[in-house]
Design a protein around this motif. Structure first.
Motif, PDB file in Angstrom:
ATOM      1  N   THR A 167       0.848  -1.185   0.000  1.00  0.00           N
ATOM      2  CA  THR A 167       0.000   0.000   0.000  1.00  0.00           C
ATOM      3  C   THR A 167       0.889   1.242   0.000  1.00  0.00           C
ATOM      4  OG1 THR A 167      -1.631  -1.193   1.330  1.00  0.00           O
ATOM      5  CG2 THR A 167      -1.873   1.191   1.180  1.00  0.00           C
ATOM      6  N   ILE A 168       0.559   2.182  -0.871  1.00  0.00           N
ATOM      7  CA  ILE A 168       1.316   3.422  -0.980  1.00  0.00           C
ATOM      8  C   ILE A 168       0.375   4.583  -0.652  1.00  0.00           C
ATOM      9  CG2 ILE A 168       2.724   4.884  -2.487  1.00  0.00           C
ATOM     10  CD1 ILE A 168       3.928   2.099  -2.067  1.00  0.00           C
ATOM     11  N   ALA A 182       8.454  -3.029  -8.626  1.00  0.00           N
ATOM     12  CA  ALA A 182       9.596  -3.717  -9.246  1.00  0.00           C
ATOM     13  C   ALA A 182      10.319  -4.653  -8.274  1.00  0.00           C
ATOM     14  CB  ALA A 182      10.578  -2.693  -9.797  1.00  0.00           C
ATOM     15  N   GLY A 183       9.868  -4.703  -7.015  1.00  0.00           N
ATOM     16  CA  GLY A 183      10.434  -5.674  -6.094  1.00  0.00           C
ATOM     17  C   GLY A 183      11.019  -5.117  -4.812  1.00  0.00           C
ATOM     18  N   GLU A 184      11.137  -3.777  -4.685  1.00  0.00           N
ATOM     19  CA  GLU A 184      11.660  -3.208  -3.441  1.00  0.00           C
ATOM     20  C   GLU A 184      10.669  -3.469  -2.307  1.00  0.00           C
ATOM     21  OE1 GLU A 184      12.706   1.254  -1.821  1.00  0.00           O
ATOM     22  OE2 GLU A 184      13.436   0.689  -3.825  1.00  0.00           O
ATOM     23  N   ASN A 185      11.196  -3.793  -1.145  1.00  0.00           N
ATOM     24  CA  ASN A 185      10.355  -4.103   0.011  1.00  0.00           C
ATOM     25  C   ASN A 185       9.859  -2.810   0.651  1.00  0.00           C
ATOM     26  OD1 ASN A 185       9.140  -5.024   2.324  1.00  0.00           O
ATOM     27  ND2 ASN A 185      10.844  -6.344   2.949  1.00  0.00           N
ATOM     28  N   GLY A 219       4.541   8.334  -7.312  1.00  0.00           N
ATOM     29  CA  GLY A 219       4.450   7.370  -8.405  1.00  0.00           C
ATOM     30  C   GLY A 219       5.772   6.649  -8.640  1.00  0.00           C
ATOM     31  N   LEU A 220       6.871   7.387  -8.577  1.00  0.00           N
ATOM     32  CA  LEU A 220       8.189   6.768  -8.735  1.00  0.00           C
ATOM     33  C   LEU A 220       8.476   5.802  -7.595  1.00  0.00           C
ATOM     34  CD1 LEU A 220      10.194   9.937  -9.854  1.00  0.00           C
ATOM     35  CD2 LEU A 220       9.636   7.949 -11.285  1.00  0.00           C
ATOM     36  N   LEU A 221       8.052   6.181  -6.385  1.00  0.00           N
ATOM     37  CA  LEU A 221       8.216   5.295  -5.229  1.00  0.00           C
ATOM     38  C   LEU A 221       7.386   4.027  -5.393  1.00  0.00           C
ATOM     39  CD1 LEU A 221       9.164   4.742  -2.301  1.00  0.00           C
ATOM     40  CD2 LEU A 221       7.212   6.092  -1.527  1.00  0.00           C
ATOM     41  N   ARG A 253       9.018   1.586  -7.699  1.00  0.00           N
ATOM     42  CA  ARG A 253      10.116   0.829  -7.086  1.00  0.00           C
ATOM     43  C   ARG A 253       9.591  -0.370  -6.314  1.00  0.00           C
ATOM     44  NH1 ARG A 253      12.364   5.642  -3.804  1.00  0.00           N
ATOM     45  NH2 ARG A 253      13.036   3.939  -2.414  1.00  0.00           N
ATOM     46  N   VAL A 254       8.485  -0.187  -5.620  1.00  0.00           N
ATOM     47  CA  VAL A 254       7.896  -1.298  -4.862  1.00  0.00           C
ATOM     48  C   VAL A 254       7.326  -2.336  -5.817  1.00  0.00           C
ATOM     49  CG1 VAL A 254       6.117  -1.928  -3.182  1.00  0.00           C
ATOM     50  CG2 VAL A 254       7.465   0.157  -2.848  1.00  0.00           C
TER      51      VAL A 254
END
Length: 295
Positions: A84-85, A250-253, A242-244, A247-248
């Motif tokens: 969730t962002i 794409a696999g960032e925790n 949106g950029l953050l 990243r998530v």
């Protein structure tokens, strides 16, 4: 599939959504091509936000909530199962979306629209050298507003101001509350309070009848009739979010990801409002961005 829930229809949150799409697309996530975006607007209703978030959680790989009520709704609906962002949440720690700004600690991260309140007080003092009392109208149920109110009350004495606060619970409370407040203060300062922003024309009309200015918290409020603001760029905030999110995706925790703080602000003033109030533009703000009132 990305579910985006916006809490209400108003310009600053619309700008957040526009920026979100820009950030996602810049990172390779374009709706209809490399992802599917499901967008919903809760129209300023908490119950609707919770229902829409629950529906989205059943079929999305990520949820994004714009503004605090949407963020808490998406966070609850996701229940840690999907990332969730949040976008434009003033104090995500106090409402327990994250454990800290440096490291989320759970499957949720995002961006904070922490206001430059010290810059705002400097601006008000420059425009109104003799002002003593600043009125704050706010929704008592909005966590962002409570946080901002506590902060501005802490620093206001350093600039020779007294804060006069008036809390409201719903839109029906605003006309009477604004009338009482405007009669007691030298100006009104608005946060990014969703309820107040949705009813800004009422606040502006009441202040005008009392011949006092209203200061906004971002440029769209100044476009609509506030005198001035130390403004955040909500399109830029959305883009960073949106950029953050990308990243998530794409696999960032998310649990290891810091909250994005958009710290830069810029001064803006409304030339029409200044003229109508007989106020000159302070020398310190002569190069600030100038706007005129839009319908």
């Amino acid at each position: 599939k990305i579910g985006i829930l916006q809490y209400a229809v108003h310009s600053s949150l619309d700008n957040c959504y526009e920026g979100l799409l820009q950030g996602l697309e810049a990172a390779g996530y374009k709706d209809g091509e490399t992802c599917t975006i499901e967008f919903k607007n809760a129209q300023g209703d908490v119950a609707s936000a919770n229902q829409l978030a629950g529906n989205m959680a059943a079929g999305c790989d990520m949820l994004i909530g714009i503004a605090t009520p949407a963020a808490t709704a998406t966070y609850s609906a996701a229940d840690g199962r999907i990332p969730t962002i949040f976008c434009a949440v003033n104090d995500p720690v106090s409402i327990k979306l994250v454990n800290s700004l440096d490291k989320s600690g759970n499957n949720c991260t995002g961006s904070s629209d922490r206001l430059n309140l010290e810059g705002q007080l400097k601006m008000i003092r420059a425009f109104q050298p003799d002002a003593k009392k600043i009125g704050i109208l706010y929704n008592i149920a909005e966590a962002n507003s409570a946080s901002n109110l506590a902060e501005i009350k802490k620093i206001a004495p350093s600039y020779g101001f007294e804060i006069v606060e008036k809390g409201v619970q719903n839109a029906a409370d605003i006309p009477a509350a604004a009338t009482v407040l405007a009669s007691q203060v030298d100006c009104i300062n608005n946060f990014t309070d969703n309820l107040v922003v949705d009813n800004l024309p009422i606040v502006l009309a009441t202040a005008k009848s009392n011949k006092i200015p209203v200061y906004g918290s971002e440029i769209e409020q100044v476009n609509k009739g506030c005198l001035a603001s130390e403004s955040l760029d909500y399109v830029a905030l959305g883009k960073e979010t949106g950029l953050l999110a990308a990243r998530v995706l794409a696999g960032e925790n998310a649990a290891d990801t810091a909250v994005v703080l958009v710290k830069d602000s810029f001064p803006v003033y409304n030339a029409d409002v200044a003229e109508s109030l007989g106020l000159s533009i302070p020398d310190a703000y002569a190069e600030a961005q100038k706007v005129t009132t839009t319908a």
